[in-house]
Design an enzyme around this catalytic site. Sequence first.
Site, PDB file in Angstrom:
ATOM      1  N   LYS A 232       0.821  -1.215   0.000  1.00  0.00           N
ATOM      2  CA  LYS A 232       0.000   0.000   0.000  1.00  0.00           C
ATOM      3  C   LYS A 232       0.859   1.270   0.000  1.00  0.00           C
ATOM      4  CE  LYS A 232      -3.763  -2.560   0.700  1.00  0.00           C
ATOM      5  NZ  LYS A 232      -4.575  -3.051  -0.392  1.00  0.00           N
ATOM      6  N   SER A 274     -11.495  -2.953   1.299  1.00  0.00           N
ATOM      7  CA  SER A 274     -11.073  -4.244   1.853  1.00  0.00           C
ATOM      8  C   SER A 274     -12.266  -5.046   2.362  1.00  0.00           C
ATOM      9  CB  SER A 274     -10.093  -4.025   3.009  1.00  0.00           C
ATOM     10  OG  SER A 274      -8.881  -3.527   2.510  1.00  0.00           O
ATOM     11  N   ALA A 275     -12.178  -6.371   2.175  1.00  0.00           N
ATOM     12  CA  ALA A 275     -13.179  -7.330   2.665  1.00  0.00           C
ATOM     13  C   ALA A 275     -14.555  -7.136   2.042  1.00  0.00           C
ATOM     14  CB  ALA A 275     -13.275  -7.279   4.197  1.00  0.00           C
ATOM     15  N   CYS A 276     -14.585  -6.661   0.788  1.00  0.00           N
ATOM     16  CA  CYS A 276     -15.850  -6.534   0.047  1.00  0.00           C
ATOM     17  C   CYS A 276     -15.888  -7.464  -1.165  1.00  0.00           C
ATOM     18  CB  CYS A 276     -16.069  -5.091  -0.393  1.00  0.00           C
ATOM     19  SG  CYS A 276     -16.533  -3.988   0.952  1.00  0.00           S
ATOM     20  N   GLY A 277     -15.043  -8.495  -1.161  1.00  0.00           N
ATOM     21  CA  GLY A 277     -15.123  -9.497  -2.218  1.00  0.00           C
ATOM     22  C   GLY A 277     -14.187  -9.269  -3.390  1.00  0.00           C
ATOM     23  N   THR A 279     -10.875 -10.143  -3.784  1.00  0.00           N
ATOM     24  CA  THR A 279     -10.114 -11.341  -4.149  1.00  0.00           C
ATOM     25  C   THR A 279     -11.039 -12.389  -4.756  1.00  0.00           C
ATOM     26  OG1 THR A 279      -8.476 -10.882  -2.433  1.00  0.00           O
ATOM     27  CG2 THR A 279      -8.516 -13.109  -3.290  1.00  0.00           C
ATOM     28  N   ASN A 280     -12.254 -12.519  -4.218  1.00  0.00           N
ATOM     29  CA  ASN A 280     -13.204 -13.488  -4.779  1.00  0.00           C
ATOM     30  C   ASN A 280     -13.525 -13.168  -6.238  1.00  0.00           C
ATOM     31  OD1 ASN A 280     -13.476 -15.120  -2.550  1.00  0.00           O
ATOM     32  ND2 ASN A 280     -15.168 -13.967  -1.678  1.00  0.00           N
ATOM     33  N   ASP A 299      -5.419  -6.809  -6.334  1.00  0.00           N
ATOM     34  CA  ASP A 299      -5.357  -5.699  -5.378  1.00  0.00           C
ATOM     35  C   ASP A 299      -4.855  -4.382  -5.954  1.00  0.00           C
ATOM     36  OD1 ASP A 299      -5.824  -4.845  -2.670  1.00  0.00           O
ATOM     37  OD2 ASP A 299      -3.660  -4.786  -2.357  1.00  0.00           O
ATOM     38  N   ASN A 390      -9.229 -10.176  10.334  1.00  0.00           N
ATOM     39  CA  ASN A 390      -8.346  -9.644   9.296  1.00  0.00           C
ATOM     40  C   ASN A 390      -7.120 -10.545   9.090  1.00  0.00           C
ATOM     41  OD1 ASN A 390      -7.677  -7.631   7.349  1.00  0.00           O
ATOM     42  ND2 ASN A 390      -6.157  -6.787   8.749  1.00  0.00           N
ATOM     43  N   ARG A 392      -4.683 -13.280   7.305  1.00  0.00           N
ATOM     44  CA  ARG A 392      -4.244 -13.170   5.912  1.00  0.00           C
ATOM     45  C   ARG A 392      -3.540 -14.427   5.407  1.00  0.00           C
ATOM     46  NH1 ARG A 392      -5.523  -8.145   3.202  1.00  0.00           N
ATOM     47  NH2 ARG A 392      -6.375  -6.870   4.876  1.00  0.00           N
ATOM     48  N   ARG A 423     -20.044  -2.324   0.033  1.00  0.00           N
ATOM     49  CA  ARG A 423     -20.898  -3.245   0.792  1.00  0.00           C
ATOM     50  C   ARG A 423     -22.032  -2.422   1.388  1.00  0.00           C
ATOM     51  NH1 ARG A 423     -20.249  -8.131   4.032  1.00  0.00           N
ATOM     52  NH2 ARG A 423     -18.241  -8.539   3.068  1.00  0.00           N
ATOM     53  N   PHE A 518     -20.593 -14.259  -5.142  1.00  0.00           N
ATOM     54  CA  PHE A 518     -19.497 -15.180  -5.468  1.00  0.00           C
ATOM     55  C   PHE A 518     -19.453 -15.482  -6.971  1.00  0.00           C
ATOM     56  CE2 PHE A 518     -20.398 -16.016  -0.909  1.00  0.00           C
ATOM     57  CZ  PHE A 518     -19.189 -15.543  -0.416  1.00  0.00           C
TER      58      PHE A 518
END
Length: 610
Positions: A232, A274-277, A279-280, A299, A390, A392, A423, A518
């Site tokens: 980052k 972050s954590a909103c899908g 990587t999915n 990312d 969180n 990893r 989200r 998904f």
Amino acid sequence: MGNAAAMQESVEHAMTTHEGLTAWVAEVASLTLPENIHWVDGSAAEYAQLTDQLVEEGTLTRLNDELFPNSFAAFSDPKDVARVEGRTFICSREERDAGFTNNWMNPAEMKEILNGKFAGSMQGRTMYVIPFVMGPLDADDPKFGVEITDSAYVVASMRIMAHIGSDVLRKLEDTNAFFVPALHSVGAPLAPGDKDVPWPCNDEKWIVHFPEERSIFSFGSGYGGNALLGKKCFALRIASAMARDEGWLAEHMLILKLTSPEGKDYHVAAAFPSACGKTNLALLEPTVPGWTAKTLGDDINWMRFGKEGELRAVNPEAGLFGVAPGTGWHTNPNAMSAVAKGNTIFTNVALTDDGGVWWEGMTREVPAHLTDWQGNSWTPDSGRTAAHPNSRFCTPIDQVDMLSKDYYDPKGVEINAILFGGRRKTTIPLVTQSRDWTHGIFMGSTLSSETTAAATGAVGVVRRDPMAMLPFIGYNAGDYLKHWIELSESANPARLPKIFLVNWFRRASDGSFAWPGFSENSRVLKWIIERIEGKAAAVETPIGFVPTLDSLDLDGLDVTEAGMADALKVVPEEWEAELAGVEEWYARFGDSLPEELAAELSGLKERFTA
């Protein structure tokens, strides 16, 4: 004196002809006073030696080789588990250039504080010098960095996340290239006789960027984005300032390649907090027959306009640093198979009794017993999560089976669509197409999401997150949005990507998720591509173009018409509150808000009252 003399000798025998680098290493060594200096060569032998050392010191736990070959689990201090946005600073010369989204301090004042913190901070430790490059080494304009750290865990993780070592150093020397100096210390010096702890860190943390001089200082944290300074800190905060000056974009975006049944390729960039899908989606397995997907990254995305005015993207990273919870064999098999190949460092996950790892959402079945991320015995009745929310996985990107060969192309791929997504339980439909490029930037600039555990602070609060870059813009946010608008002037209008706003998290009237998400998100992507091709129907709403019910491919999907109507509806009453929120958000920009975006907000209000 002996220590200082030995250090001086180590610097002098540094084996680098890059005078700027030699001078910087000498300066840092005389400030931080390490016991010795190690120049990182990036080899497999070096990695094996470092990980053996970390296992011996208790920082890493070696996993069962049959389950996760050559893999390790690390467990951080409970006070060092996420990015520390409140302790992250952009120290531009002028306060205005940092803008309201960043913490600012006068650079001279900050340097004084940092010099005090780093003085003697590496006593009793090894100082590692890590030459690295973001993106391909054979790019036309490779972006180099050198991270100096006193953490072997950081060295091991950087070897996964970036291209590091001797060949990078040679190229740096051959071209006498500029590099971003990135100084990191866990801030835990060891006096003679002191016993070390498995996860050294300091209660006081400083993550500081000097955008004009392109330098990074990180003190006190050994965790992820605070300590892996190529990620980052360089690839977004410093690179965004570089991109502004050089006419490109450094963005918090995945890059996905989709191929239609007719064999036509499309590339999508997508920005999610972050954590909103993210990587999915980057590792999507389409459920629509005949469609295939390949990934180029999950990312970071560096984009610049090509010779024909097309927007081209590269992923400057070499690994995945994914949020583990919610990543599972049933939700993201591509991520899981990459991780299962081994060569992975997990942080703050739970350990299984047979020497594997587990986290919430990894498997449908919950193990009967685990050792949680804090080392305590855990059962499903424990009343707490086994893995930190969180936690990893850090995995080499070349282990991803669906990696596109274009990942290795220094010229990158042409982007056809840009997605912004957050989200939100209400208000924002499943997918909306912008009216044009500037309206798309308006969508990105007002992007909002309910907060997650990826950063310290309250969870579940709606916060605006422009382009999912709120914590990562290395300069004034208003100037950043203006840069997006102005850059399009060098584009071929016919080749500009179409922009869409998505929300996989909208709730139905009964409180359940209105959309399965998904892999089924491939159906939304199919609609997006058909919109680009001029084939799919949409209804024009005040906020943009939303799919008609029959334009989405829902074949074989267990959704009701009422549920889909909930996913797609635009409710004026909800938008009344949303517009007030946007107005309040835009007011914070003051005179740095681009006029074009103020006009977009006025237009949106008018369309709702018409």
